[in-house]
Scaffold this motif. Sequence first.
Motif, mmCIF file in Angstrom:
data_model
loop_
_atom_site.group_PDB
_atom_site.id
_atom_site.type_symbol
_atom_site.label_atom_id
_atom_site.label_comp_id
_atom_site.label_asym_id
_atom_site.label_seq_id
_atom_site.Cartn_x
_atom_site.Cartn_y
_atom_site.Cartn_z
ATOM 1 N N TYR B 55 -19.154 -75.226 65.093
ATOM 2 C CA TYR B 55 -20.595 -75.428 65.198
ATOM 3 C C TYR B 55 -21.300 -74.186 65.725
ATOM 4 C CZ TYR B 55 -20.260 -80.419 64.207
ATOM 5 O OH TYR B 55 -20.071 -81.622 63.600
ATOM 6 N N GLY B 56 -20.547 -73.120 66.043
ATOM 7 C CA GLY B 56 -21.161 -71.880 66.528
ATOM 8 C C GLY B 56 -21.660 -71.968 67.947
ATOM 9 N N LEU B 57 -21.151 -72.928 68.714
ATOM 10 C CA LEU B 57 -21.648 -73.125 70.078
ATOM 11 C C LEU B 57 -21.090 -72.096 71.052
ATOM 12 C CD1 LEU B 57 -21.446 -76.998 70.210
ATOM 13 C CD2 LEU B 57 -23.516 -75.626 70.206
ATOM 14 N N ASP B 58 -20.078 -71.280 70.611
ATOM 15 C CA ASP B 58 -19.522 -70.265 71.499
ATOM 16 C C ASP B 58 -20.298 -68.957 71.404
ATOM 17 O OD1 ASP B 58 -18.776 -70.020 68.896
ATOM 18 O OD2 ASP B 58 -16.784 -69.204 69.325
ATOM 19 N N ARG B 59 -21.273 -68.895 70.532
ATOM 20 C CA ARG B 59 -22.064 -67.673 70.345
ATOM 21 C C ARG B 59 -23.135 -67.557 71.418
ATOM 22 N NH1 ARG B 59 -19.967 -64.327 66.720
ATOM 23 N NH2 ARG B 59 -18.573 -65.486 65.377
ATOM 24 N N PRO B 60 -23.706 -66.355 71.594
ATOM 25 C CA PRO B 60 -24.813 -66.210 72.549
ATOM 26 C C PRO B 60 -25.999 -67.090 72.140
ATOM 27 C CG PRO B 60 -24.066 -64.068 71.773
ATOM 28 C CD PRO B 60 -23.313 -65.084 70.993
ATOM 29 N N LEU B 61 -26.757 -67.515 73.146
ATOM 30 C CA LEU B 61 -27.852 -68.450 72.922
ATOM 31 C C LEU B 61 -28.849 -67.921 71.888
ATOM 32 C CD1 LEU B 61 -28.687 -71.202 74.097
ATOM 33 C CD2 LEU B 61 -30.303 -69.965 75.524
ATOM 34 N N GLY B 71 -31.791 -71.858 59.669
ATOM 35 C CA GLY B 71 -31.310 -72.988 58.882
ATOM 36 C C GLY B 71 -32.397 -74.016 58.659
ATOM 37 N N VAL B 72 -33.148 -74.295 59.725
ATOM 38 C CA VAL B 72 -34.207 -75.309 59.628
ATOM 39 C C VAL B 72 -35.283 -74.861 58.655
ATOM 40 C CG1 VAL B 72 -36.041 -76.461 60.889
ATOM 41 C CG2 VAL B 72 -33.806 -76.195 61.947
ATOM 42 N N VAL B 73 -35.730 -73.605 58.814
ATOM 43 C CA VAL B 73 -36.865 -73.138 58.023
ATOM 44 C C VAL B 73 -36.468 -72.890 56.569
ATOM 45 C CG1 VAL B 73 -38.525 -71.265 57.767
ATOM 46 C CG2 VAL B 73 -38.010 -72.164 60.035
ATOM 47 N N LEU B 74 -35.303 -72.269 56.374
ATOM 48 C CA LEU B 74 -34.939 -71.860 55.006
ATOM 49 C C LEU B 74 -34.349 -73.007 54.201
ATOM 50 C CD1 LEU B 74 -33.463 -68.328 55.703
ATOM 51 C CD2 LEU B 74 -35.747 -68.942 54.914
ATOM 52 N N HIS B 75 -33.494 -73.810 54.829
ATOM 53 C CA HIS B 75 -32.805 -74.846 54.056
ATOM 54 C C HIS B 75 -33.102 -76.258 54.520
ATOM 55 C CE1 HIS B 75 -30.491 -71.328 52.917
ATOM 56 N NE2 HIS B 75 -30.149 -71.153 54.185
ATOM 57 N N GLY B 76 -33.990 -76.408 55.506
ATOM 58 C CA GLY B 76 -34.203 -77.738 56.059
ATOM 59 C C GLY B 76 -32.919 -78.288 56.653
ATOM 60 N N ASP B 77 -32.058 -77.375 57.129
ATOM 61 C CA ASP B 77 -30.752 -77.778 57.648
ATOM 62 C C ASP B 77 -30.857 -78.085 59.138
ATOM 63 O OD1 ASP B 77 -28.173 -78.132 58.334
ATOM 64 O OD2 ASP B 77 -27.592 -76.019 58.107
ATOM 65 N N LEU B 78 -30.696 -79.353 59.471
ATOM 66 C CA LEU B 78 -30.819 -79.748 60.873
ATOM 67 C C LEU B 78 -29.462 -80.014 61.501
ATOM 68 C CD1 LEU B 78 -33.827 -82.140 60.332
ATOM 69 C CD2 LEU B 78 -33.905 -80.024 61.620
ATOM 70 N N GLY B 79 -28.412 -79.655 60.821
ATOM 71 C CA GLY B 79 -27.087 -79.896 61.379
ATOM 72 C C GLY B 79 -26.559 -81.258 60.986
ATOM 73 N N ARG B 80 -25.383 -81.602 61.528
ATOM 74 C CA ARG B 80 -24.756 -82.876 61.189
ATOM 75 C C ARG B 80 -24.749 -83.800 62.397
ATOM 76 N NH1 ARG B 80 -21.595 -83.044 56.646
ATOM 77 N NH2 ARG B 80 -20.080 -84.483 57.519
#
Lengths: 287, 327
Positions: B55-61, B71-80
């Motif tokens: 989920y990429g949660l280990d990356r910097p904030l 993701g939200v703006v370009l693909h309307g991707d809000l995650g799972r």
Amino acid sequence: MSAVLRALRRDAGARAGLILILLPLLAAALAGPLAPGDPLRVGTAAERLLAPSPAHPLGTDALGRDVLGRLMLGGRASLAVGWSGVLGAVLLGTLVGLAAGLGHARLDRALMGLTDLFLAFPRVFLVLLLAAVATPSLALVAAVIAATGWMGVARLVRAETLALRDRPFVVAARSLELPAWRLAARHVLPHVLPLVVLAAALRVGGAILLESFLSYLGLGAQDPTVSWGAMIEHGHRHLADAWWLAAFPGFAIALTAVGHNLLGDALRDALDPRAGGRHDAPGEGCP
Amino acid sequence: MIRDLLTRLATALLLVLAALSLVFLMARLAPGDPVEMLRDPDLDAAGRTLLRQQYGLDRPLAEQYVRWLGGVVLHGDLGRSLRLHREVSDILAEAVPRTLLLTVTAYLVHLATAIPLGVWMARRRGSAAERAVGALGLAVNSLPAFWLGLMLVLVFARGLGWLPASGMHAPDHASLSWYARLLDTLRHLVLPVTVLGLATAVGTARYVRQAVLEVLESEFVTAARARGLSERAVVWRHAVRNALLPVVTLVGLNLPALLGGAVVTETVFAWPGMGRVAVEALWARDYPVILGATGLSAVMVVVGNLLADLFYRVVDPRARTGGEGRT
């Protein structure tokens, strides 16, 4: 101020409101001697879900606890959370409003932008989000009510402050190069205060309704603390076989909210006899 | 005019962006990350680390933020969804039309009740009946809406058995003919709409009454009366038309209240819309869903306000040219 108090004393609505507000406190104090049995004690199997009877005037719940006794105790949570939540919201809103009204234009823009941002969320969604990231408790509910309820007060105080800041006495105080907090606290705040008190009074009823909804969702009071909202949730689960569980706490919430709304309306009339109908406008989205 | 509109549009866009950022920050700054909240007993520490990487949660904030917003703006991707294992955007796409069905119906019922009632109250000002309705409005405003819903269920669903207690469809909905399906949905709508639209209408009626009374005092109403127009024509053609503009705008701008009320109503009646999705996600600590629903609710409010603003400009010529020509 004494004229306001005198007007309130003459107002039948204000008197009725005050009685309705004090009733839950009185009931909680008298619950010990008056309630049949200990409202927190879990009853035996034979005592579960009993319909209202002389022994239990409002029946018992699924754990055999006396509903009347719990009803008498439950008002404290509503009042404590309603009042402290509104107090927090009004303090926050007053601070933001004063800072925006008296501060630099850039600070004003930033603070009003923040206000607009918070206003863009339906309050309940913001409340759910805040509640989701913390542990459920009554203090959390009060904090959430404060954090999501300050915007209206901020706008009100800012508008009033802007109207005051070019008045001679404020200009004079400013020319003395007083520190900003002193200018705000000593010269502006006293003139804004009646408005702030009124805004607070008009909001407590809604805050009590919001508290009951959050407790109903299980985000507020946790056992063994009694709260009316949580009692309704318990009643919802037994709606088919025990109507009294959900019915009575709702009446109690409604009466307390009516009391606050009556007092708020009376206070508005006393402060400004001409203003009318502000409370009649659709609410702030409180359930 | 065009410049003014563009400014409005830019402000609305900024507001949406800020709202999404606030939602993201609130969730990420909270103690514990979504993976920690997963109450899956089969998940060990290594599994959680793997999930965090996935989920990429280990990356910097900051990187997480840019990715998420992109993701939200370009693909309307809000995650799972962590609970339902489905795309959040799919869950919301399913829920939003149901919420709209509920809120739009409630809104129409609200206005259709509040306006005639408010006009009636203005015309019968001071009469016993009018005062009784006014008092009723104060009382209804003080009722917890979710409790009112439960009591209606108790009386009309459990007691009298006239209406369904919850849900949007009967179990056999799919097998019904089209008009039976319509009837079925309508029957399920009655109680939620009563709570969301009808009960609150008495409060709005008090506001309509105030607005009509204020207009009735103005000079053009006196002039209309002086021309010998019937009272009916004076009230409906002159007073109400002018009084309604602020009322409709107010109720339109009150979209947050309507959406918030929908959350309450959907919870009580198990109406499968956005509000219920959000509340169920809350119980499961299903962050992506709460984030999506909250963000979307803010977008709906901003867009709704923009539309109400445009509508106001169309109907009220005074608001069209910002500043000049304004009385």
